[in-house]
Design a protein around this motif. Structure first.
Motif, PDB file in Angstrom:
ATOM      1  N   ILE A 136     -58.011 -23.603  28.173  1.00 12.23           N
ATOM      2  CA  ILE A 136     -58.676 -22.323  28.440  1.00 12.23           C
ATOM      3  C   ILE A 136     -59.566 -21.963  27.258  1.00 12.23           C
ATOM      4  CG2 ILE A 136     -58.279 -19.864  28.869  1.00 12.23           C
ATOM      5  CD1 ILE A 136     -55.527 -20.781  30.055  1.00 12.23           C
ATOM      6  N   GLY A 137     -60.806 -21.544  27.567  1.00 10.31           N
ATOM      7  CA  GLY A 137     -61.728 -21.120  26.531  1.00 10.31           C
ATOM      8  C   GLY A 137     -61.396 -19.728  26.028  1.00 10.31           C
ATOM      9  N   SER A 138     -62.025 -19.347  24.914  1.00  7.70           N
ATOM     10  CA  SER A 138     -61.750 -18.027  24.340  1.00  7.70           C
ATOM     11  C   SER A 138     -62.249 -16.904  25.243  1.00  7.70           C
ATOM     12  CB  SER A 138     -62.410 -17.907  22.956  1.00  7.70           C
ATOM     13  OG  SER A 138     -63.828 -18.028  23.074  1.00  7.70           O
ATOM     14  N   ASP A 139     -63.170 -17.225  26.184  1.00  9.85           N
ATOM     15  CA  ASP A 139     -63.633 -16.226  27.153  1.00  9.85           C
ATOM     16  C   ASP A 139     -62.727 -16.152  28.376  1.00  9.85           C
ATOM     17  OD1 ASP A 139     -64.206 -18.682  28.202  1.00  9.85           O
ATOM     18  OD2 ASP A 139     -66.250 -18.201  28.811  1.00  9.85           O
ATOM     19  N   GLN A 140     -61.565 -16.824  28.304  1.00 11.93           N
ATOM     20  CA  GLN A 140     -60.547 -16.816  29.350  1.00 11.93           C
ATOM     21  C   GLN A 140     -60.977 -17.580  30.607  1.00 11.93           C
ATOM     22  OE1 GLN A 140     -59.000 -12.859  30.037  1.00 11.93           O
ATOM     23  NE2 GLN A 140     -58.524 -12.531  27.883  1.00 11.93           N
TER      24      GLN A 140
ATOM     25  N   ILE B  64     -61.182 -21.233  32.588  1.00 10.77           N
ATOM     26  CA  ILE B  64     -60.405 -22.471  32.587  1.00 10.77           C
ATOM     27  C   ILE B  64     -61.368 -23.644  32.481  1.00 10.77           C
ATOM     28  CG2 ILE B  64     -58.801 -23.904  33.888  1.00 10.77           C
ATOM     29  CD1 ILE B  64     -57.693 -21.360  35.135  1.00 10.77           C
ATOM     30  N   ILE B  65     -61.371 -24.301  31.326  1.00 12.89           N
ATOM     31  CA  ILE B  65     -62.294 -25.400  31.063  1.00 12.89           C
ATOM     32  C   ILE B  65     -61.809 -26.693  31.706  1.00 12.89           C
ATOM     33  CG2 ILE B  65     -63.346 -26.801  29.231  1.00 12.89           C
ATOM     34  CD1 ILE B  65     -63.163 -24.346  27.420  1.00 12.89           C
ATOM     35  N   LEU B  66     -60.514 -26.928  31.647  1.00 13.29           N
ATOM     36  CA  LEU B  66     -59.955 -28.175  32.164  1.00 13.29           C
ATOM     37  C   LEU B  66     -58.606 -27.883  32.802  1.00 13.29           C
ATOM     38  CD1 LEU B  66     -60.158 -31.321  32.299  1.00 13.29           C
ATOM     39  CD2 LEU B  66     -58.919 -31.375  30.126  1.00 13.29           C
ATOM     40  N   SER B  67     -58.369 -28.520  33.956  1.00  6.92           N
ATOM     41  CA  SER B  67     -57.070 -28.372  34.624  1.00  6.92           C
ATOM     42  C   SER B  67     -56.816 -29.615  35.461  1.00  6.92           C
ATOM     43  CB  SER B  67     -57.063 -27.124  35.506  1.00  6.92           C
ATOM     44  OG  SER B  67     -58.006 -27.255  36.565  1.00  6.92           O
ATOM     45  N   ASN B  68     -55.542 -29.923  35.663  1.00  5.79           N
ATOM     46  CA  ASN B  68     -55.227 -31.016  36.575  1.00  5.79           C
ATOM     47  C   ASN B  68     -54.652 -30.452  37.881  1.00  5.79           C
ATOM     48  OD1 ASN B  68     -52.742 -30.196  35.652  1.00  5.79           O
ATOM     49  ND2 ASN B  68     -51.980 -32.244  35.185  1.00  5.79           N
ATOM     50  N   GLU B  69     -54.517 -31.336  38.855  1.00  6.55           N
ATOM     51  CA  GLU B  69     -54.092 -30.893  40.188  1.00  6.55           C
ATOM     52  C   GLU B  69     -52.699 -30.275  40.157  1.00  6.55           C
ATOM     53  OE1 GLU B  69     -53.815 -32.655  44.763  1.00  6.55           O
ATOM     54  OE2 GLU B  69     -54.318 -33.969  43.085  1.00  6.55           O
ATOM     55  N   LYS B  70     -51.835 -30.798  39.289  1.00  4.95           N
ATOM     56  CA  LYS B  70     -50.472 -30.283  39.195  1.00  4.95           C
ATOM     57  C   LYS B  70     -50.475 -28.809  38.810  1.00  4.95           C
ATOM     58  CE  LYS B  70     -45.926 -31.024  38.861  1.00  4.95           C
ATOM     59  NZ  LYS B  70     -45.087 -31.509  39.970  1.00  4.95           N
TER      60      LYS B  70
ATOM     61  N   ARG C 230     -52.965 -26.646  39.071  1.00  7.39           N
ATOM     62  CA  ARG C 230     -53.607 -25.822  40.105  1.00  7.39           C
ATOM     63  C   ARG C 230     -52.656 -25.570  41.276  1.00  7.39           C
ATOM     64  NH1 ARG C 230     -57.950 -29.279  38.687  1.00  7.39           N
ATOM     65  NH2 ARG C 230     -57.628 -30.577  40.534  1.00  7.39           N
ATOM     66  N   ASN C 231     -51.871 -26.566  41.630  1.00  8.69           N
ATOM     67  CA  ASN C 231     -50.913 -26.387  42.726  1.00  8.69           C
ATOM     68  C   ASN C 231     -49.797 -25.418  42.342  1.00  8.69           C
ATOM     69  OD1 ASN C 231     -52.334 -28.157  44.353  1.00  8.69           O
ATOM     70  ND2 ASN C 231     -51.115 -29.931  43.800  1.00  8.69           N
ATOM     71  N   LEU C 232     -49.308 -25.525  41.105  1.00  8.98           N
ATOM     72  CA  LEU C 232     -48.210 -24.662  40.669  1.00  8.98           C
ATOM     73  C   LEU C 232     -48.635 -23.201  40.587  1.00  8.98           C
ATOM     74  CD1 LEU C 232     -46.589 -26.867  37.868  1.00  8.98           C
ATOM     75  CD2 LEU C 232     -45.630 -26.358  40.124  1.00  8.98           C
ATOM     76  N   LEU C 233     -49.885 -22.950  40.140  1.00 13.81           N
ATOM     77  CA  LEU C 233     -50.349 -21.575  39.924  1.00 13.81           C
ATOM     78  C   LEU C 233     -51.303 -21.090  41.013  1.00 13.81           C
ATOM     79  CD1 LEU C 233     -50.950 -21.678  36.055  1.00 13.81           C
ATOM     80  CD2 LEU C 233     -48.917 -20.898  37.287  1.00 13.81           C
ATOM     81  N   LYS C 234     -51.523 -21.935  42.036  1.00 13.08           N
ATOM     82  CA  LYS C 234     -52.408 -21.564  43.163  1.00 13.08           C
ATOM     83  C   LYS C 234     -53.807 -21.201  42.648  1.00 13.08           C
ATOM     84  CE  LYS C 234     -49.108 -21.855  46.270  1.00 13.08           C
ATOM     85  NZ  LYS C 234     -48.044 -22.315  45.382  1.00 13.08           N
TER      86      LYS C 234
ATOM     87  N   ASN D 185     -62.484 -24.611  38.295  1.00 17.53           N
ATOM     88  CA  ASN D 185     -63.452 -23.760  37.573  1.00 17.53           C
ATOM     89  C   ASN D 185     -63.181 -22.278  37.799  1.00 17.53           C
ATOM     90  OD1 ASN D 185     -64.820 -26.079  36.690  1.00 17.53           O
ATOM     91  ND2 ASN D 185     -66.065 -26.135  38.547  1.00 17.53           N
ATOM     92  N   SER D 186     -61.921 -21.888  37.782  1.00 17.37           N
ATOM     93  CA  SER D 186     -61.574 -20.481  37.938  1.00 17.37           C
ATOM     94  C   SER D 186     -61.313 -19.870  36.562  1.00 17.37           C
ATOM     95  CB  SER D 186     -60.353 -20.332  38.851  1.00 17.37           C
ATOM     96  OG  SER D 186     -59.272 -21.104  38.354  1.00 17.37           O
TER      97      SER D 186
END
Length: 559
Positions: free
Chosen positions: A246-250, A252-258, A260-264, A268-269
């Motif tokens: 997560i960037g300092s501007d809050q 989400i710069i990078l995420s994996n599928e796991k 995204r599935n856990l947190l719905k 690029n959210s």
């Protein structure tokens, strides 16, 4: 760019030609007028000398010039025209004309009487009269116009030639730019094509070679970055943990599928989309204050251990906040459920074994200490045998359930389901007869590839339950048939299952009526075994039941 190049140069050429035409026309007009004026001055001098020496009358004097291209006028001191070589009657005071107001200086003007453009010049004779000489300018004007027309035609020809020359030149000099543009596009697509240094100019060939070297380096770097990107994606997609950067501007710069599935979350959210308030607040705080915490949260019925760490790195700094955030999510739901299941399993096994062991111990002690009669000894011995059979059934079911859960690799074989069902029914026939239960069955000859013990357990447990929990003198209707899949249906006229418990009957050791189950030597594992078999073959099982009427189990196994 080619059109701009041609248009720019054509406009420049046109401006040069227009300037040239303007200057040429001005100079030609000026020279023409100047030559005419000089000629008029000479004519005036000759005419005045001739007039001063002439003894002819004014009318006769001007007649000598009737055939010439000049106009000679004699004007008196009052401004009246006395004689004119073109015999044109002129009225009015001639002294108002500029050539008479400024003697010796030529003037051009339009003659209303002749309807022509003339250049005039006048001088005073010895007798005080005015001698005026004029020549027609129309021929000179016509000559100037023809000259201008000729220059325009020449200019148009020059522009046409320049256009074709510019087009050819632009093709020659813009080709390197076009080649470079094409090569850059291929670099972007990752399939770089070399530019052949085949220009007639060594300078351009040198440029080609430099661009080829630079583009080759760029392509190699792009391929390296793409490979690293693929490696990163492969790593992230196969990780058991969820990752959020997560960037300092809050954002989400990078995420994996796991994660995204856990947190719905979507790709690029932003963290504001995290619906769990406590987790959101902790991450938001970590962008402002150096943080390194672990949290255990229950999110959407999943037990998560979440590590949140502030990271001060330039690629994560997006605004005034000093930190980016690394979030690692570990889903411990299965581990916790497994621990709970183990705990429940051992508790249930201990409970299920404790009852028969207590009964066995009690009966054995009574026999051992001769506290019962011979008749009672037989009864107690029979009870011991019954309790041992109960424990044996429990152990056998536990072993079968363990086999189904661990699934050792067994060789699949073609099973004749009709023959297997008939064998199971034969083994259970005596139990059914003891309760006067009638069994009706319809079967089709069909085969399936699988493990024979799986389908033996499936048939045995469903039919055995239909016998155990049926009423004396009841009915069991069994059907085995094939349509789009294999269907196995067991319908009984037993005690039935309450609707609020139909979802729990497949749990381990769950028994609807524990007292009746004990009397029927039930272990509470039969339907759990059935569920495991059906799930392994990607099938389904449904239950329809009504208290006091009976229960119907329908198993579907896809072929």
């Amino acid at each position: 760019m080619k059109r701009t190049f041609i248009a720019y140069n054509l406009v420049l050429i046109l401006l040069v030609i227009i300037a040239f035409l303007g200057i040429t026309f001005s100079l030609t007009n000026y020279v023409s007028k100047r030559q005419t004026a000089s000629m008029l001055e000479v004519m005036l001098d000759d005419t005045v000398i001739s007039y001063n020496l002439s003894e002819l009358s004014d009318a006769d004097f001007v007649k000598n010039f009737e055939s010439s291209k000049r106009r000679i006028s004699i004007i008196d001191e009052a401004g009246n025209t006395i004689a004119d070589s073109m015999m044109i009657s002129t009225s009015g005071n001639q002294l108002s004309y500029p050539e008479l107001m400024t003697l010796g200086k030529p003037y051009s003007r339009y003659s209303e009487s002749l309807k022509l453009n003339l250049m005039y010049i006048a001088q005073t004779a010895e007798n005080g009269k005015y001698v005026r000489v004029a020549v027609v300018m129309d021929e000179y004007i016509k000559f100037s116009e023809q000259t201008v027309l000729l220059l325009v035609i020449i200019s148009i020809t020059i522009v046409g030639i320049a256009f074709f020359m510019l087009k050819k030149t632009s093709n020659l000099f813009l080709k390197p730019i076009k080649d470079v543009s094409t090569s850059i596009k291929t670099v972007k697509d990752g399939d770089y094509q070399w530019i052949l240094p085949n220009s007639d100019y060594e300078e351009i060939n040198g440029l080609y070679r430099e661009i080829n070297q630079i583009n080759e380096q760029i392509v190699n770097q792009i391929k390296t970055l793409e490979l690293r990107d693929e490696e990163l994606k492969l790593l992230l997609s196969h990780m058991q943990q969820g990752i959020l950067v997560i960037g300092s501007d809050q954002s989400i710069i990078l995420s994996n599928e796991k994660s995204r599935n856990l947190l719905k979350l979507k790709v690029n959210s932003e963290i504001i989309e995290i619906r769990h308030k406590e987790l959101y607040q902790t991450i938001a705080k970590a962008t402002q204050v150096d943080t390194n915490v672990d949290q255990k949260l229950l999110i959407d019925q999943r037990h998560l251990t979440i590590k949140i760490t502030s990271v001060n790195h330039r690629i994560l700094i997006k605004d005034k906040n000093p930190y980016g955030v690394l979030v690692i999510l570990v889903d411990e739901t299965e581990r916790i459920l497994l621990e709970n299941n183990k705990r429940d399993f051992f508790a249930n096994v201990s409970h299920e074994l404790k009852t028969p062991l207590t009964a066995i111990k009690g009966s054995a002690e009574l026999i051992h200490y001769d506290m019962v009669s011979k008749t009672d000894e037989k009864i107690l011995s029979k009870d011991i045998i019954y309790q041992v059979e109960t424990m044996n059934s429990l152990i056998q079911d536990m072993l079968e359930l363990s086999r189904l859960e661990t699934r050792p690799k067994l060789e699949l074989e073609v099973i004749n389901l009709k023959s297997l069902l008939e064998l199971v029914l034969e083994q259970l026939q005596s139990t059914a007869i003891s309760k006067s239960i009638k069994i009706a069955f319809e079967t089709e000859d069909m085969q399936i590839k699988g493990v024979i013990s799986d389908f033996r357990s499936l048939f045995k447990n469903l039919i055995e339950n239909a016998i155990k929990y049926n009423v004396d003198g009841g009915m069991i209707d069994i059907k085995l048939y094939k349509k789009d899949a294999i269907y196995f249906v067991v319908k009984d006229t037993g005690i039935g299952i309450p609707k609020d418990q139909t979802d729990r009957i497949f749990e381990r050791f769950y028994q609807v009526n524990k007292t009746r189950s004990k009397l029927q030597n039930g272990t509470g594992l039969g339907l759990s075994i059935v569920k495991h078999v059906v799930s392994y073959y990607k099938g389904s099982i449904t239950v329809l039941s009504e208290l006091g009427v009976g229960t119907t189990f329908t198993v579907m196994i896809p072929t």
